[in-house]
Design a protein around this motif. Structure first.
Motif, mmCIF file in Angstrom:
data_model
loop_
_atom_site.group_PDB
_atom_site.id
_atom_site.type_symbol
_atom_site.label_atom_id
_atom_site.label_comp_id
_atom_site.label_asym_id
_atom_site.label_seq_id
_atom_site.Cartn_x
_atom_site.Cartn_y
_atom_site.Cartn_z
ATOM 1 N N LYS A 1 0.840 -1.202 0.000
ATOM 2 C CA LYS A 1 0.000 0.000 0.000
ATOM 3 C C LYS A 1 0.871 1.247 0.000
ATOM 4 C CE LYS A 1 -3.493 -2.405 2.762
ATOM 5 N NZ LYS A 1 -4.185 -2.440 4.083
ATOM 6 N N ARG A 2 0.333 2.339 -0.537
ATOM 7 C CA ARG A 2 1.046 3.612 -0.569
ATOM 8 C C ARG A 2 0.322 4.625 0.321
ATOM 9 N NH1 ARG A 2 0.798 8.450 -3.368
ATOM 10 N NH2 ARG A 2 2.817 9.495 -3.650
ATOM 11 N N PHE A 3 1.054 5.181 1.278
ATOM 12 C CA PHE A 3 0.498 6.194 2.177
ATOM 13 C C PHE A 3 1.137 7.547 1.879
ATOM 14 C CE2 PHE A 3 -0.373 2.250 4.378
ATOM 15 C CZ PHE A 3 -1.608 2.460 4.964
ATOM 16 N N VAL A 4 0.334 8.618 2.008
ATOM 17 C CA VAL A 4 0.838 9.971 1.726
ATOM 18 C C VAL A 4 0.888 10.834 2.986
ATOM 19 C CG1 VAL A 4 0.098 9.935 -0.672
ATOM 20 C CG2 VAL A 4 -1.484 10.765 1.078
ATOM 21 N N GLY A 5 0.739 10.218 4.167
ATOM 22 C CA GLY A 5 0.863 10.975 5.408
ATOM 23 C C GLY A 5 -0.434 11.022 6.185
ATOM 24 N N PHE A 6 -0.519 12.047 7.075
ATOM 25 C CA PHE A 6 -1.640 12.164 8.000
ATOM 26 C C PHE A 6 -2.340 13.518 7.820
ATOM 27 C CE2 PHE A 6 1.693 9.578 9.836
ATOM 28 C CZ PHE A 6 1.019 8.462 10.291
ATOM 29 N N SER A 7 -3.614 13.563 8.134
ATOM 30 C CA SER A 7 -4.316 14.839 8.181
ATOM 31 C C SER A 7 -3.795 15.654 9.355
ATOM 32 C CB SER A 7 -5.823 14.624 8.342
ATOM 33 O OG SER A 7 -6.118 14.116 9.653
ATOM 34 N N ARG A 8 -4.091 16.942 9.359
ATOM 35 C CA ARG A 8 -3.626 17.807 10.452
ATOM 36 C C ARG A 8 -4.175 17.335 11.793
ATOM 37 N NH1 ARG A 8 -2.056 23.561 9.299
ATOM 38 N NH2 ARG A 8 -0.818 23.393 7.394
ATOM 39 N N GLN A 9 -5.440 16.942 11.821
ATOM 40 C CA GLN A 9 -6.034 16.461 13.067
ATOM 41 C C GLN A 9 -5.337 15.198 13.546
ATOM 42 O OE1 GLN A 9 -10.265 16.002 12.880
ATOM 43 N NE2 GLN A 9 -10.651 18.105 12.257
ATOM 44 N N ALA A 10 -5.025 14.288 12.614
ATOM 45 C CA ALA A 10 -4.325 13.057 12.985
ATOM 46 C C ALA A 10 -2.929 13.373 13.504
ATOM 47 C CB ALA A 10 -4.246 12.116 11.788
ATOM 48 N N GLU A 11 -2.232 14.320 12.875
ATOM 49 C CA GLU A 11 -0.903 14.718 13.344
ATOM 50 C C GLU A 11 -0.983 15.298 14.745
ATOM 51 O OE1 GLU A 11 0.773 17.375 10.495
ATOM 52 O OE2 GLU A 11 1.469 15.756 9.159
ATOM 53 N N TRP A 12 -2.003 16.120 15.000
ATOM 54 C CA TRP A 12 -2.174 16.709 16.337
ATOM 55 C C TRP A 12 -2.384 15.605 17.369
ATOM 56 C CZ3 TRP A 12 -5.903 16.748 20.125
ATOM 57 C CH2 TRP A 12 -5.774 17.728 21.113
ATOM 58 N N THR A 13 -3.219 14.616 17.028
ATOM 59 C CA THR A 13 -3.487 13.520 17.955
ATOM 60 C C THR A 13 -2.228 12.710 18.235
ATOM 61 O OG1 THR A 13 -5.778 13.361 17.198
ATOM 62 C CG2 THR A 13 -4.866 11.446 18.329
ATOM 63 N N LEU A 14 -1.468 12.393 17.194
ATOM 64 C CA LEU A 14 -0.228 11.643 17.372
ATOM 65 C C LEU A 14 0.749 12.400 18.261
ATOM 66 C CD1 LEU A 14 0.284 10.379 13.714
ATOM 67 C CD2 LEU A 14 -0.204 8.935 15.689
ATOM 68 N N SER A 15 0.798 13.732 18.093
ATOM 69 C CA SER A 15 1.734 14.554 18.859
ATOM 70 C C SER A 15 1.322 14.679 20.319
ATOM 71 C CB SER A 15 1.841 15.952 18.236
ATOM 72 O OG SER A 15 2.344 15.884 16.924
ATOM 73 N N LYS A 16 0.015 14.680 20.591
ATOM 74 C CA LYS A 16 -0.462 14.913 21.953
ATOM 75 C C LYS A 16 -0.615 13.636 22.772
ATOM 76 C CE LYS A 16 -0.516 19.240 21.317
ATOM 77 N NZ LYS A 16 0.588 20.008 21.909
ATOM 78 N N PHE A 17 -0.629 12.493 22.115
ATOM 79 C CA PHE A 17 -0.774 11.238 22.840
ATOM 80 C C PHE A 17 0.468 10.983 23.698
ATOM 81 C CE2 PHE A 17 -0.700 6.492 23.030
ATOM 82 C CZ PHE A 17 -1.892 6.336 23.731
ATOM 83 N N GLY A 18 0.285 10.376 24.854
ATOM 84 C CA GLY A 18 1.382 10.205 25.803
ATOM 85 C C GLY A 18 2.386 9.121 25.465
ATOM 86 N N TRP A 19 2.020 8.141 24.646
ATOM 87 C CA TRP A 19 2.886 7.040 24.225
ATOM 88 C C TRP A 19 3.584 6.364 25.410
ATOM 89 C CZ3 TRP A 19 1.539 5.529 19.715
ATOM 90 C CH2 TRP A 19 1.118 6.452 18.750
ATOM 91 N N PRO A 20 2.815 5.744 26.298
ATOM 92 C CA PRO A 20 3.454 5.059 27.437
ATOM 93 C C PRO A 20 4.369 3.922 27.014
ATOM 94 C CG PRO A 20 1.115 4.490 27.282
ATOM 95 C CD PRO A 20 1.344 5.625 26.331
ATOM 96 N N GLY A 21 4.106 3.325 25.838
ATOM 97 C CA GLY A 21 4.967 2.264 25.341
ATOM 98 C C GLY A 21 6.083 2.763 24.447
ATOM 99 N N ASN A 22 6.179 4.085 24.311
ATOM 100 C CA ASN A 22 7.258 4.736 23.567
ATOM 101 C C ASN A 22 7.314 4.289 22.107
ATOM 102 O OD1 ASN A 22 8.559 6.484 25.657
ATOM 103 N ND2 ASN A 22 8.622 4.530 26.727
#
Length: 474
Positions: A340-361
């Protein structure tokens, strides 16, 4: 050296107004190219990107906001100044979310247009210089690591400085931060890179077998020892031995490890022979080793012998934009594996990825991207496509006021809700006032956090800071 010609694409359906704007910008050192329709604008933008776009939203063949959306979806960073007399809160918010640099309301004053165009061109030229400087001064990756954040630059420097040393390195960090990757980077960056790199996870081996795994054994040393076996230490001779989860090692074996570190000799289980080895030791733990010493679970003398060069890996939540850098890298990698070919994330998705705490790093991020690569058809990943628990990330408003901007919960409409205020009733507002109101409301909803407010509006934090500075000077 002469500066390159700055081209301004003016998208305006009214010929008389276009002539006025051209006259306003005649002495600004720019070349203005004029189109009257959405279709012509698409052709121009496809052939050559300008330095700046002046955009009328009320076009005869299409809504001008689609020009902004098209530029946004393509990842283009050309500044866009919106010129319109058809303003509303919804239009202002949507244009800001799609990256509009500024608004100019009709009728347009000459000085206002000149200053806005000059500021936009200067601002984006400065950003390009900063990006170029940061690219030259920092690295986006290092011996398997991916990350350009300041904490990771410090890690890269520590690895480089200690790679050729014989001193023992103690790598610290939460689970999933890449401690084995750090050990491999130390090996690859040093003079032992052509020699073996041997990892041993002290927590993954039964306690009664760890000594044999480390130092080897001879035939008949214990039940099941049917032949001589070389241990990890001897296998890593002239190279690097990585002892992961070192704090899980039993106290009696810690004494034998200390003896080896001090003498450079090993004694296989069941043997009376001492064997000389030349090994560079790197160890790691997700626990605080000194607290283990205080608790009586780790020898203090071994701690001082191992804790010579400490390298602490930052958790993913402290690495800023590295989250998006890693997410895109993993999504491309796993998407390729799935065809599959992906072209990235929407702005909202990028915001969510950035704000999530990622306890599993990083390990957790890898798992999420692999899951996306399997279940998503490809293309751009939207916020609602993110799997749990990321789809539960919201911008929490203060409890004493109604929410005017809030990301939707799963299953709800993902649109932005704008609460009515007294300013919405009565005389029309200028677009500048609407824009300021939208920014101030977003900042209030995020309790003064500019970065979070910028993510909510899907603009860069620098845009908000710049506009706040203009308001203070007004």
């Amino acid at each position: 050296m002469t500066n390159p010609i700055q081209r301004v694409l003016l998208i305006e359906d009214t010929e008389s107004l276009a002539k006025v704007y051209k006259a306003y910008l005649r002495d600004s050192g720019v070349v203005v190219e004029h189109v009257t329709t959405f279709a012509d604008a698409k052709i121009k933008l496809a052939n050559q990107l300008p330095s700046l776009v002046l955009l009328d939203l009320n076009l005869p063949d299409h809504d001008g906001i689609e020009i902004l959306r098209m530029l946004h979806n393509s990842g283009c960073t050309v500044p866009v100044i919106v010129i319109t007399a058809h303003g509303s809160v919804e239009t202002a918010v949507e244009a800001m979310r799609l990256g509009a640099y500024d608004f100019v309301s009709k009728p347009v004053e000459a000085r206002r247009l000149q200053v806005t165009v000059n500021n936009a061109l200067s601002f984006y030229a400065l950003n390009r210089l900063v990006d170029k400087y940061e690219t030259q001064q920092s690295r986006a990756g290092f011996h398997g690591f991916v990350g350009a954040s300041t904490p990771m630059q410090a890690v890269y420097q520590m690895i480089e400085r200690s790679a050729d040393s014989r001193a023992t390195v103690f790598v610290l960090g939460e689970s999933g931060t890449g401690k084995e990757l750090c050990a491999e980077a130390l090996h690859q960056a040093g003079s032992r890179q052509s020699q073996p790199f041997v990892p041993l996870n002290c927590a993954a081996i039964p306690k009664e077998l760890v000594e044999s795994e480390l130092f080897g054994h001879v035939k008949g040393a214990f039940t099941g020892a049917q032949k001589d076996r070389q241990g990890c230490v001897q296998a890593a001779d002239k190279g690097t031995l990585f002892l992961d989860e070192i704090c899980e090692m039993e106290l009696d074996l810690q004494a034998k490890l200390l003896r080896f570190l001090q003498s450079g000799k090993i004694q296989p289980v069941g043997s009376d022979t001492l064997i000389d080895v030349d090994v560079r030791v790197v160890c790691a733990s997700n626990r605080d080793p000194w607290k283990e010493v205080e608790a009586g679970r780790f020898r203090e003398d071994l701690y001082y012998r191992l804790h010579v060069v400490p390298i602490t890996l930052p958790p993913l939540r402290r690495r800023g934009d590295d989250v998006l850098l890693l997410a895109k890298r993993f999504l491309q990698q796993y998407g390729g594996e799935e065809g599959k070919r992906f072209v990235g994330f929407s702005r909202q998705a990028e915001w969510t990825l950035s704000k999530f705490g990622w306890p599993g790093n990083v390990r957790q991020l890898q798992n999420v991207m692999r899951q996306l690569a399997v279940i998503h058809p490809g293309g751009k990943v939207a916020q609602e496509d993110l799997p749990a628990p990321l789809n539960q990330v919201v911008c929490e408003p203060p409890q004493d006021t109604p929410a005017q901007f809030q990301w939707s919960q799963p299953g709800e409409d993902a649109s932005v809700t704008v609460a009515a205020s007294p300013a919405d009733v009565g005389a029309p507002q200028s677009l500048a006032d609407i824009e300021r109101q939208a920014i101030e409301e977003a900042i209030a909803r995020c309790e003064g956090n500019i970065t979070q407010a910028a993510g909510l509006l899907e603009v860069s934090p620098s845009t908000i800071y710049r506009k706040m500075q203009v308001w203070q000077q007004a």
